[in-house]
Scaffold this active site. Structure first.
Site, PDB file in Angstrom:
ATOM      1  N   THR A  12       0.822  -1.220   0.000  1.00 35.71           N
ATOM      2  CA  THR A  12       0.000   0.000   0.000  1.00 35.71           C
ATOM      3  C   THR A  12       0.849   1.260   0.000  1.00 35.71           C
ATOM      4  O   THR A  12       0.504   2.253  -0.644  1.00 35.71           O
ATOM      5  CB  THR A  12      -0.922   0.013   1.250  1.00 35.71           C
ATOM      6  OG1 THR A  12      -1.825  -1.073   1.129  1.00 35.71           O
ATOM      7  CG2 THR A  12      -1.705   1.303   1.370  1.00 35.71           C
ATOM      8  N   ASP A  55       1.457  -6.406  -4.556  1.00 35.47           N
ATOM      9  CA  ASP A  55       0.627  -6.393  -3.354  1.00 35.47           C
ATOM     10  C   ASP A  55       1.151  -7.587  -2.558  1.00 35.47           C
ATOM     11  O   ASP A  55       1.321  -8.679  -3.120  1.00 35.47           O
ATOM     12  CB  ASP A  55      -0.835  -6.603  -3.746  1.00 35.47           C
ATOM     13  CG  ASP A  55      -1.758  -6.560  -2.542  1.00 35.47           C
ATOM     14  OD1 ASP A  55      -2.681  -5.741  -2.551  1.00 35.47           O
ATOM     15  OD2 ASP A  55      -1.566  -7.356  -1.597  1.00 35.47           O
ATOM     16  N   SER A  56       1.409  -7.411  -1.263  1.00 36.95           N
ATOM     17  CA  SER A  56       2.108  -8.486  -0.550  1.00 36.95           C
ATOM     18  C   SER A  56       1.275  -9.745  -0.392  1.00 36.95           C
ATOM     19  O   SER A  56       1.787 -10.780   0.026  1.00 36.95           O
ATOM     20  CB  SER A  56       2.628  -7.999   0.799  1.00 36.95           C
ATOM     21  OG  SER A  56       1.608  -7.980   1.754  1.00 36.95           O
ATOM     22  N   SER A  57      -0.005  -9.688  -0.737  1.00 37.52           N
ATOM     23  CA  SER A  57      -0.771 -10.943  -0.706  1.00 37.52           C
ATOM     24  C   SER A  57      -0.306 -11.866  -1.838  1.00 37.52           C
ATOM     25  O   SER A  57      -0.683 -13.035  -1.884  1.00 37.52           O
ATOM     26  CB  SER A  57      -2.276 -10.675  -0.766  1.00 37.52           C
ATOM     27  OG  SER A  57      -2.560  -9.843  -1.859  1.00 37.52           O
ATOM     28  N   THR A  87       1.538  -4.708   4.141  1.00 38.30           N
ATOM     29  CA  THR A  87       1.351  -5.178   5.521  1.00 38.30           C
ATOM     30  C   THR A  87       0.778  -6.597   5.594  1.00 38.30           C
ATOM     31  O   THR A  87       0.976  -7.291   6.583  1.00 38.30           O
ATOM     32  CB  THR A  87       0.418  -4.230   6.305  1.00 38.30           C
ATOM     33  OG1 THR A  87      -0.824  -4.140   5.610  1.00 38.30           O
ATOM     34  CG2 THR A  87       1.024  -2.859   6.469  1.00 38.30           C
ATOM     35  N   CYS A 272      -4.550 -19.140  19.797  1.00 39.39           N
ATOM     36  CA  CYS A 272      -4.394 -17.908  20.582  1.00 39.39           C
ATOM     37  C   CYS A 272      -3.149 -17.163  20.093  1.00 39.39           C
ATOM     38  O   CYS A 272      -2.104 -17.779  19.901  1.00 39.39           O
ATOM     39  CB  CYS A 272      -4.188 -18.229  22.059  1.00 39.39           C
ATOM     40  SG  CYS A 272      -5.648 -18.840  22.853  1.00 39.39           S
TER      41      CYS A 272
HETATM   42  N1  ASP Z   1      -2.753  -5.406   0.351  1.00 40.83           N
HETATM   43  C1  ASP Z   1      -1.683  -4.556   0.822  1.00 40.83           C
HETATM   44  C2  ASP Z   1      -0.405  -5.350   0.801  1.00 40.83           C
HETATM   45  O1  ASP Z   1      -0.166  -6.100   1.700  1.00 40.83           O
HETATM   46  C3  ASP Z   1      -2.001  -4.033   2.178  1.00 40.83           C
HETATM   47  C4  ASP Z   1      -0.947  -3.106   2.759  1.00 40.83           C
HETATM   48  O2  ASP Z   1       0.117  -2.900   2.262  1.00 40.83           O
HETATM   49  O3  ASP Z   1      -1.244  -2.540   3.821  1.00 40.83           O
HETATM   50  O4  ASP Z   1       0.382  -5.225  -0.104  1.00 40.83           O
END
Ligand code: ASP
Length: 335
Positions: A12, A55-57, A87, A272
């Site tokens: 992002t 995009d890190s996904s 993230t 947890c």
């Molecule tokens: N979808 C984004 C990613 O992980 C989310 C982010 O960067 O906050 O690349």
């Protein structure tokens, strides 16, 4: 002046809206132009971009290898690294780098943001500038003060392999429930020197991972006799309840025994996020005691999963795998 490599992977922090209004990664030049304050830092910044910003996904073990090779190629030329990363899988990447690059003597600080860098209320500027400040800090011998893989986010420097993404919409996106923050930045920056990881062994870079790791999450209502035993599993992470508990069910035990007969190492990791697996604490963990199960102790799920992939990649004997998995390699668990 400290020389710090800035490795851009996407996320992002470096995104803008495309023609159909969806967030998509920009090229690196466009990102750094939006942070003029970087030029004010007394740091020599060496920009490096991975082949495709993502995009890190979309993160994969192959990209972890690319990142590791990038760091390895620059190791003797720079004093530290700042990595810009999405993230969503930042914690997994932090774990991967912490296990793939052992004996690290330089800072690797991963950061990103919840809002893109060009947006008025963005958290990108503070995260990026502070990440550089931590990467450039020195000890009394002029060595990098931080010598491990960290995540810097929203005023906190966390050990990377202890952190997980806790929120998709708050600036305070990361948490490290089982290990305190290594540093906090407010009006003053405070570093908990006694918590910093200092490697004892030499630099050791592992570039092989084995993805043959399965995950089964327990939940009330799971039909145990319909669970498939997948032949390719070398390790199975069982996401148990609480302190590592599971139902006392004969069908579940049969499933576990079949998995074990398949030659798969079973790991008990709790759902947890805070606390530790305590084998044998409750009577309800007695099913699990009937197989030769490993405990993930207080490792995060991300850490246990990625550690399994990296250790499997080393082609260790089962005994060595078990011993390394339960030992702290980079500060990921409490010994
Ligand atoms: N979808 C984004 C990613 O992980 C989310 C982010 O960067 O906050 O690349």
């Amino acid at each position: 002046m400290r020389k710090i490599a800035l490795i851009y992977t996407g996320g992002t922090i470096g995104m803008r809206r495309n023609d159909v209004g969806k967030l998509t990664p920009m090229e690196f030049g466009a990102v750094s132009d939006k942070v003029p304050s970087l030029k004010l830092l007394p740091i020599d910044i060496i920009p490096v971009a991975l082949s495709h910003p993502i995009d890190s996904s979309e993160m994969t073990p192959a990209i972890w290898v690319e990142l590791t090779e990038t760091i390895e190629s620059l190791m003797d030329q720079v004093d530290g690294f700042v990595i810009l990363h999405g993230t969503d899988t930042m914690a997994y990447t932090a774990c991967a780098l912490s296990f793939m690059i052992q004996g690290l003597r330089k800072p690797v600080i991963i950061t990103g943001s919840q809002l893109p860098v060009g947006v008025l209320r963005t958290d990108a500027i503070e995260n990026l500038v502070s990440a550089f400040e931590f990467a450039a800090m020195v000890d009394e011998n002029d060595n990098g003060l931080i010598q491990e893989v960290c995540i810097y986010f929203e005023y906190q420097l966390l050990r990377g392999n202890r952190a997980y993404k806790r929120s998709s919409n708050e600036f305070d996106a990361f948490s490290s429930p089982n290990f305190p923050a290594l540093a906090e930045s407010g009006v003053k920056v405070t570093v908990a020197n006694e918590l910093l990881w200092k490697s004892k062994g030499p630099l050791l870079i592992q570039k092989k991972l084995n993805q043959e790791v399965g995950v089964v999450t327990l939940y009330p209502g799971l039909v145990y006799d319909q669970l498939p035993v997948l032949k390719h599993w070398k390790v199975l992470l069982l996401r148990t309840f609480g302190a590592g508990n599971a139902p006392r069910s004969s069908q579940f035990l049969k499933f576990l025994q079949e998995v074990e007969k398949n030659g798969t190492i079973i790991v008990n990791t709790s759902q947890c996020v805070s606390g530790s697996v305590v084998p044998g604490l409750y009577d309800s963990s007695s099913t699990l005691e009937q197989v030769n199960m490993l405990s993930a102790n207080d490792m995060t799920f991300e850490s246990a999963l990625v550690k399994a992939m990296v250790l499997l990649g080393q082609g260790l004997s089962e005994e060595d795998f078990r011993s390394k998995f339960t030992t702290s390699l980079s500060g990921e668990l409490t010994d």
